[in-house]
Design a protein around this motif. Structure first.
Motif: not given
Lengths: 399, 368, 257
Positions: B268-273, B276, B280, C81, C85, C108-109, C112-113, C115
């Protein structure tokens, strides 16, 4: 800003969240759930339309009045009186009682056997431990149905006919018509008997509970043995005197046995198979729970000078019980559900007489299946509920 | 002179020392207390008696070749029954020239599972996608036929051990994605999904498989338009899938609970919803942890598939019954059950050993 | 040291949070400008971690407002979100993804986020790893690393998203003393590079060297805000002074004047 850190009541009160300001995420969640509900209702409505059409074709209407109809078929084994003229409701009760009987006998037998083998598995004697291991690994990996069929077809059928039945102490007879054991007979109806037994059990449970509370509050030991024995004696005397209790011994008359209780080959095979199969799992649970008690406990007890027997009884087993109870009740639940295998060899359990014969005769699929499912769900929820209660109580004590 | 004497004494000692060690071990482990002497001798005697009874029956006097019951000896096993009907035990009534199709399906399954379980195969996601989504359709097409030049083999001809295994495979493979959805729903924040998942799981776990199978066969047709025809095998498979997905969902729930909460927070802290994070971070970890539980469930499922006899399907136990009712081989239940028992035992034992070794690996890794 | 932009990077105003009946955060106000470095300290249970976790919406709060560059953040809001980020977080228990290698953890971030194609993400990740002095461990799995190495990898992972603000929640509390230094060195280097950071820590030496402001919290309230010199000189209230006396004394920073 006060320096003592006390807050005034207004700041301390927790604000109530109003439903008015919904955020985007909450709105989306409501949308998803609404969509799901919509789809579900649509599917249910479609299914319901088909159900009604199918019922119409079979000229049936939903309703439980069929339970008052006469059943018109015989049931080979029943512990409560049943005649062909009895209603379908009676059939349901008979099936249910047969299921419970199998479950109870199976649980008792499996527990006794399972504990014995589990303890054997932990024996310092290599031969005993290996024998138990062979038992567990062999039995566990065969399907339960195979066990039932083996005991039924191969073993029970190879028992001698009644005239040459195996005679154990003139009390128990094994023949290919079944196992005949002595039984207690009383003139009391089974309703009265159930009431008496229930009353005695409730009284004993009440005494135990009151004793525990007394012990927890005052820390003093209680003597419950005397009142319990008293209650049991009273109950026994009531049944014996009022109900004319007597023992009925099986005796060979002609080509068959009369008197005593006849455990049909189906019943015997089922109970033995259930016991043998589940005992292997229970043995592993017992072994696991005892091994789960860390070495430190054993070492501490040994350092106190306790011998092996006392270590087991006072230190290991009480703690092992706590670990054992949840998976053990889970195994009992499996056993109760597995009793439905009776259908395959023709033992008249609930599924056999109700979902089998009754459904075939009346065609009332939905009502019958609903009742059967309800029974199993209630049993399942009851057993899991009791188990959860027990573990919660045990866990609190630990804290 | 002395050298020769010494060397012979040295030669004898290791053997004697080993014998002494063995005797000491026996004394400590087999005959330590008086009760032990009794127990050990009883068990030894029982083992000998058992072998005495079985070995002649099963091996020495047994008949391995023959055309019918007349070739058998009365007090010995008649393995000719099994040998003769081996094809039926394995494939049911599947036509002989087409049996390669059954073999192909199982081979594909075995290879896929092997690739998935090995630690270092690349492209695992492709294999998983293939197994869960493509393989069911491919398998059905191969077995049923009717397209691409394959002759049609209707489901009433499927039977024997291959049917048993097919039910197990279909049970696990098709239940897998359903169980993941159920497990995710079980811990969803949205109350409707959570309660729906809990209701489904508790109901399917609270009923015996026989009841679920009856439900599938008897109740399910009511929900479909009047006059629809139902393949009994399809109904059985549906029942098994309904049942197994609930059990697998509980295994997955345990797996989810084993993941430290910090993992979801880090994602979550990275920004994954939600999705995701699941795809992952949470799902990969959960799937690694639950393999022993899934294997244990698979073992139980393989044993449970025998229950489809009540639906009249010719899985392996029913084939034995049918075979023993054949006038050529009347009454040879025992040989049939022994054979079936051995097959099941071998399969389940192998799987349980694998599961145990996996659990040991996981525990060892945790202790690091 | 303070930026000259007109708007602060982060504004926390009137933050109130309850855990059930327990009032964990009481009217917390905090403003952070670009390039500022804040150290939050205080006794355990004072709400330091809770406040920091509210900032990137890992905890929900009932009252108050948190704004990142003027945009409000709340766990239920759609913008959370995007806010996450822009904020990087380093946890006390590292929380590296155990099923991925160090390199995969970091990329990973971005892949995927943001891109980013894999080669670009990986080269950026290798640069970050060299910053934290861990290029050789790129292909290793987290279980093969020591605590200090895992935390440094976690810092690189947080930095990979190019955050505007870095949050540290007691990053060295779970480390053996010998590894604390290597992580603090990395954080000091980050500070010298001008990263905006809020750091919850007991490491008073680090605080004195690096912080622009020290925020002292007790029982859910911000009791004292001061610059390090004043804070450690004892120019503050009783509670802070006794805290400084005990922790600072232990790390050898008690004011000697």
């Amino acid at each position: 800003m006060t320096s003592t850190g006390l807050s005034t009541p207004q700041i301390a009160a927790r604000p109530v969240t109003l439903g008015r300001n919904l955020t985007g995420r909450q709105r989306r969640h409501i949308l998803y759930q609404a969509a799901f509900l919509l789809v579900l209702c649509a599917l249910l409505w479609l299914a319901w339309r088909n159900v009604e059409a199918n019922l119409a074709v079979r000229k049936l209407a939903l309703g439980f009045s069929f339970l008052r109809q006469e059943a018109g078929f015989g049931i080979s084994f029943s512990i409560i009186p049943y005649a062909e003229t009895d209603t379908y409701l009676r059939v349901f009760v008979v099936g249910l009682s047969n299921t419970l009987l199998i479950a109870l006998l199976g649980i008792i037998a499996a527990t006794l056997l399972g504990f014995a083998i589990g303890i054997a598995r932990l024996s310092p004697n290599w031969a005993v431990a290996k024998a138990a291991l062979v038992y567990i690994e062999t039995v566990r990996n065969l399907p339960l149905l195979l066990h039932v069929l083996i005991w039924y077809n191969v073993v029970i059928r190879s028992l001698p006919p009644s005239r040459q039945a195996v005679n154990l102490l003139d009390a128990v007879f094994l023949s290919n018509r079944g196992i005949f054991v002595p039984s207690l007979e009383t003139s009391l109806g089974w309703e009265t008997l159930a009431l008496l037994v229930g009353g005695a059990v409730a009284a004993i449970a009440g005494i135990l509970r009151r004793a525990r509370r007394w012990r927890e509050e005052t820390g003093q030991p209680t003597r419950v043995a005397i009142p319990i024995v008293f209650i049991l004696a009273v109950a026994l005397l009531l049944v014996a005197g009022w109900g004319q209790l007597r023992v009925s011994w099986p005796a060979l008359q002609g080509f068959n046995f009369s008197g005593g209780m006849a455990l049909s080959p189906e019943l015997s095979a089922l109970v033995v198979a259930l016991a043998v199969y589940n005992a292997s799992f229970i043995a592993e649970l017992v072994r696991g729970s005892i091994e789960a008690i860390g070495k430190g406990q054993r070492e501490a007890a040994a350092a106190l000078g306790l011998d092996r027997g006392r270590i087991l009884k006072l230190v290991i087993i009480p703690q092992a019980m706590r670990v054992l109870v949840p998976p053990l009740t889970n195994q009992y639940l499996h056993l109760v559900k597995a009793s439905s295998l009776a259908t395959v060899i023709g033992y008249p359990d609930l599924v056999n007489v109700f979902v089998g014969t009754s459904l075939n005769q009346t065609g009332r699929a939905i009502e019958i299946m609903a009742m059967t499912m309800a029974v199993y769900l209630v049993l399942s929820l009851a057993i899991t509920g009791l188990s959860n209660l027990q573990s919660r109580r045990l866990r609190l004590v630990e804290r | 002179m002395t050298a020769v004497v010494n060397s012979s004494r040295v030669e004898r000692s290791p053997a004697i020392a080993q014998l002494r060690r063995r005797l000491a071990w026996a004394r400590a482990n087999l005959f330590a207390r008086p009760i032990d002497v009794l127990l050990t001798s009883t068990i030894a005697a029982a083992a000998v008696a058992l072998l005495w009874a079985i070995v002649p029956w099963a091996f020495i006097d047994a008949v391995w070749v023959g055309e019918n019951r007349a070739a058998c000896r009365p007090d010995a096993a008649c393995w000719a029954f099994i040998v003769n009907r081996g094809g039926q035990f394995l494939y049911g009534f599947y036509p002989q020239p087409e049996r390669w199709r059954v073999n192909a399906v199982f081979l594909i399954f075995a290879v896929s599972v092997f690739l998935l379980l090995r630690r270092d195969t690349p492209g695992k996601r492709v294999v998983a996608f293939f197994l869960l989504l493509v393989f069911p359709i491919l398998g059905y097409v191969l077995l049923h036929g009717g397209v691409a030049g394959l002759s049609r083999v209707t489901t009433d001809k499927w039977g024997g051990l291959s049917l048993t295994l097919l039910l197990g495979v279909a049970g696990i493979v098709v239940s897998f994605p359903i169980a993941i959805v159920l497990a995710l729903g079980r811990q969803s924040e949205m109350p409707l999904f959570r309660w729906a998942s809990i209701a489904y799981i508790e109901i399917c776990r609270g009923l015996p498989l026989i009841a679920v199978l009856f439900m599938a066969r008897i109740l399910l047709p009511y929900a479909f338009p009047v006059g629809s025809e139902f393949d009994p095998l399809a109904l059985a498979v549906t029942g098994i899938i309904l049942f197994e997905s609930a059990y697998l969902a509980e295994v997955f729930r345990g797996g989810f609970q084993a993941i430290p909460k910090g993992q979801a927070e880090a994602a979550a802290a990275i920004g994954f919803g939600y999705w995701r994070t699941a795809i992952y971070v949470t799902l990969p970890q959960m799937l690694r942890v639950v393999v022993p539980g899934v294997v244990n469930n698979a073992i139980a499922l393989v044993k449970n598939t025998t229950l489809v006899v009540i639906l009249g399907l010719f899985e392996v136990l029913n084939i034995v019954a049918a075979g023993a009712a054949d006038p050529d081989w009347l009454g040879l239940h025992a040989e049939g059950y022994v054979f079936v028992g051995l097959v099941f035992w071998g399969l389940c034992f192998a799987m349980s050993r694998y599961s145990q070794s996996l659990e040991r690996e996981i525990k060892a890794a945790e202790r690091q | 040291m303070m930026s000259s932009s007109s708007r602060p990077l982060l504004e926390v105003s009137g933050l109130n949070k309850w855990f059930g009946a327990m009032h964990a955060l009481r009217d917390v106000d905090l403003t952070v400008g670009v390039g500022e470095r804040i150290v939050v300290c205080g006794p355990s249970g004072s709400g330091k971690s809770t406040m920091v976790r509210c900032i990137n919406a890992l905890e929900r709060y009932q009252n108050g407002l948190i704004r990142l560059e003027g945009e409000a953040i709340n766990a239920d809001c759609d913008s959370v979100l995007g806010a996450r980020r822009a904020i990087g977080m380093v946890f006390q228990s590292f929380n590296l993804f155990p099923h991925l290698s160090v390199l995969d953890n970091i990329t990973l971030g971005p892949r995927k986020l943001l891109r980013l194609p894999r080669p670009d993400a990986e080269s950026a990740a290798m640069m970050l790893l060299s910053q934290v002095r861990m290029e050789d461990q790129a292909r290793k799995m987290p279980s093969q690393l020591s605590g200090g190495q895992q935390q440094r990898a976690a810092i690189a992972r947080a930095l990979a998203m190019n955050p505007k603000l870095m949050l540290f929640d007691e990053p060295t509390s779970a480390l053996d003393p010998e590894m604390v230094k290597e992580v603090l060195d990395v954080m000091t280097a980050l500070a010298e590079a001008g990263t905006t950071m809020i750091c919850v820590t007991h490491e008073m030496g680090f605080a004195k060297a690096v912080a622009h402001r020290i925020v002292f919290m007790d029982q859910g309230k911000i009791v004292e805000t001061a610059d390090p010199a004043a804070f450690f000189a004892g120019d503050c209230c009783d509670r802070a002074r006794s805290f400084v006396g005990t922790t600072a004394g232990r790390s050898g920073l008690a004011s000697s004047s």
